[in-house]
Design a protein around this motif. Structure first.
Motif, PDB file in Angstrom:
ATOM      1  N   SER A  65     -19.722  -1.897  -5.290  1.00 46.71           N
ATOM      2  CA  SER A  65     -19.529  -3.152  -6.023  1.00 46.71           C
ATOM      3  C   SER A  65     -20.284  -4.295  -5.349  1.00 46.71           C
ATOM      4  CB  SER A  65     -18.039  -3.483  -6.108  1.00 46.71           C
ATOM      5  OG  SER A  65     -17.836  -4.682  -6.806  1.00 46.71           O
ATOM      6  N   ALA A  66     -20.228  -4.349  -4.022  1.00 44.87           N
ATOM      7  CA  ALA A  66     -20.950  -5.386  -3.273  1.00 44.87           C
ATOM      8  C   ALA A  66     -22.452  -5.237  -3.471  1.00 44.87           C
ATOM      9  CB  ALA A  66     -20.591  -5.321  -1.786  1.00 44.87           C
ATOM     10  N   LEU A  67     -22.939  -3.992  -3.505  1.00 44.32           N
ATOM     11  CA  LEU A  67     -24.361  -3.766  -3.755  1.00 44.32           C
ATOM     12  C   LEU A  67     -24.753  -4.277  -5.140  1.00 44.32           C
ATOM     13  CD1 LEU A  67     -27.139  -2.596  -3.066  1.00 44.32           C
ATOM     14  CD2 LEU A  67     -26.298  -0.378  -3.915  1.00 44.32           C
ATOM     15  N   GLY A  68     -23.942  -3.958  -6.132  1.00 41.10           N
ATOM     16  CA  GLY A  68     -24.222  -4.446  -7.483  1.00 41.10           C
ATOM     17  C   GLY A  68     -24.279  -5.961  -7.550  1.00 41.10           C
ATOM     18  N   GLU A  69     -23.339  -6.610  -6.890  1.00 43.04           N
ATOM     19  CA  GLU A  69     -23.330  -8.072  -6.857  1.00 43.04           C
ATOM     20  C   GLU A  69     -24.557  -8.608  -6.124  1.00 43.04           C
ATOM     21  OE1 GLU A  69     -19.586  -9.682  -5.514  1.00 43.04           O
ATOM     22  OE2 GLU A  69     -18.479  -8.279  -6.784  1.00 43.04           O
ATOM     23  N   ALA A  70     -24.940  -7.951  -5.023  1.00 43.35           N
ATOM     24  CA  ALA A  70     -26.108  -8.390  -4.258  1.00 43.35           C
ATOM     25  C   ALA A  70     -27.381  -8.232  -5.088  1.00 43.35           C
ATOM     26  CB  ALA A  70     -26.212  -7.603  -2.950  1.00 43.35           C
ATOM     27  N   ILE A  71     -27.447  -7.178  -5.882  1.00 43.74           N
ATOM     28  CA  ILE A  71     -28.630  -6.961  -6.737  1.00 43.74           C
ATOM     29  C   ILE A  71     -28.791  -8.106  -7.725  1.00 43.74           C
ATOM     30  CG2 ILE A  71     -29.518  -5.497  -8.615  1.00 43.74           C
ATOM     31  CD1 ILE A  71     -28.549  -3.076  -6.912  1.00 43.74           C
ATOM     32  N   THR A  72     -27.680  -8.636  -8.225  1.00 48.05           N
ATOM     33  CA  THR A  72     -27.778  -9.747  -9.179  1.00 48.05           C
ATOM     34  C   THR A  72     -28.339 -11.010  -8.540  1.00 48.05           C
ATOM     35  OG1 THR A  72     -25.502 -10.555  -8.862  1.00 48.05           O
ATOM     36  CG2 THR A  72     -25.853  -8.864 -10.577  1.00 48.05           C
ATOM     37  N   ASP A  73     -28.360 -11.059  -7.205  1.00 46.37           N
ATOM     38  CA  ASP A  73     -28.936 -12.212  -6.495  1.00 46.37           C
ATOM     39  C   ASP A  73     -30.410 -12.018  -6.143  1.00 46.37           C
ATOM     40  OD1 ASP A  73     -26.551 -13.632  -6.565  1.00 46.37           O
ATOM     41  OD2 ASP A  73     -25.855 -12.808  -4.651  1.00 46.37           O
ATOM     42  N   LEU A  74     -30.958 -10.831  -6.395  1.00 47.14           N
ATOM     43  CA  LEU A  74     -32.370 -10.586  -6.098  1.00 47.14           C
ATOM     44  C   LEU A  74     -33.261 -11.465  -6.968  1.00 47.14           C
ATOM     45  CD1 LEU A  74     -32.501  -6.674  -5.947  1.00 47.14           C
ATOM     46  CD2 LEU A  74     -32.739  -8.257  -4.022  1.00 47.14           C
ATOM     47  N   PRO A  75     -34.356 -11.969  -6.430  1.00 46.54           N
ATOM     48  CA  PRO A  75     -35.285 -12.769  -7.239  1.00 46.54           C
ATOM     49  C   PRO A  75     -35.813 -11.977  -8.441  1.00 46.54           C
ATOM     50  CG  PRO A  75     -35.897 -12.860  -4.911  1.00 46.54           C
ATOM     51  CD  PRO A  75     -34.781 -11.881  -5.029  1.00 46.54           C
ATOM     52  N   GLU A  76     -36.031 -10.676  -8.267  1.00 44.26           N
ATOM     53  CA  GLU A  76     -36.535  -9.853  -9.371  1.00 44.26           C
ATOM     54  C   GLU A  76     -35.515  -9.759 -10.510  1.00 44.26           C
ATOM     55  OE1 GLU A  76     -38.373  -8.244  -5.540  1.00 44.26           O
ATOM     56  OE2 GLU A  76     -36.354  -8.824  -6.166  1.00 44.26           O
ATOM     57  N   TYR A  77     -34.230  -9.669 -10.151  1.00 46.06           N
ATOM     58  CA  TYR A  77     -33.185  -9.606 -11.174  1.00 46.06           C
ATOM     59  C   TYR A  77     -33.077 -10.945 -11.899  1.00 46.06           C
ATOM     60  CZ  TYR A  77     -28.757  -8.836 -13.521  1.00 46.06           C
ATOM     61  OH  TYR A  77     -27.782  -8.737 -14.490  1.00 46.06           O
ATOM     62  N   GLU A  78     -33.116 -12.024 -11.135  1.00 52.43           N
ATOM     63  CA  GLU A  78     -33.026 -13.352 -11.741  1.00 52.43           C
ATOM     64  C   GLU A  78     -34.218 -13.614 -12.660  1.00 52.43           C
ATOM     65  OE1 GLU A  78     -32.414 -16.008  -8.432  1.00 52.43           O
ATOM     66  OE2 GLU A  78     -30.367 -15.284  -8.117  1.00 52.43           O
ATOM     67  N   ALA A  79     -35.418 -13.208 -12.233  1.00 47.70           N
ATOM     68  CA  ALA A  79     -36.612 -13.382 -13.078  1.00 47.70           C
ATOM     69  C   ALA A  79     -36.491 -12.560 -14.349  1.00 47.70           C
ATOM     70  CB  ALA A  79     -37.868 -12.987 -12.299  1.00 47.70           C
ATOM     71  N   TYR A  80     -35.948 -11.348 -14.227  1.00 49.39           N
ATOM     72  CA  TYR A  80     -35.752 -10.495 -15.400  1.00 49.39           C
ATOM     73  C   TYR A  80     -34.771 -11.151 -16.372  1.00 49.39           C
ATOM     74  CZ  TYR A  80     -33.890  -6.774 -18.297  1.00 49.39           C
ATOM     75  OH  TYR A  80     -33.455  -6.038 -19.372  1.00 49.39           O
TER      76      TYR A  80
END
Length: 131
Positions: free
Chosen positions: A20-35
């Motif tokens: 769950s923490a990994l999933g939340e951390a992924i949402t903070d990635l610049p690539e995820y935010e740009a997507y």
């Protein structure tokens, strides 16, 4: 973010918590935010939405024709042309690039997660051994 665990303390709940923490951390990635931003731009763009609808209709008609063995090269050319016109929209180009960047980043993370495992974390586990 650093998460350290003693392997003796690992439980199903702690593994789920880490996932769950990994999933939340992924949402903070610049690539995820740009997507997410690029996706919102496509959803808000009238021309892109019209082209998407046109492409989906042509694709559906092509699939039906193909299933009934009535599809020909002209149908395929029409489908490819509609896809090309959709992908040539600047907002779609940005979206497709952001999607590609995110997929590459997720693949990198998959490789890191999979390294200690005997199977590829991101692959579907089959009923038999895969080489």
């Amino acid at each position: 973010m650093s998460i350290e665990t003693d392997t003796a303390d690992v439980t199903d709940d702690s593994v789920e918590s880490l996932a769950s923490a990994l999933g939340e951390a992924i949402t903070d990635l610049p690539e995820y935010e740009a997507y997410q931003d690029a996706k919102a731009d496509v959803e808000a763009d009238e021309q892109a939405q019209e082209r998407i609808e046109e492409f989906e209709q042509i694709r559906e008609e092509y699939m039906v024709a193909r299933q009934t063995n009535q599809a020909d090269q002209d149908d395929l050319r029409t489908l490819k042309k509609a896809q090309r016109e959709l992908h040539e929209l600047p907002v779609m180009e940005d979206y497709l690039q952001a999607q590609s960047d995110l997929e590459l980043r997720l693949q990198e993370l998959n490789e890191i997660i999979s390294e200690p495992l005997t199977v590829d974390f991101g692959e579907k586990a089959g009923g038999c051994c895969q080489e």
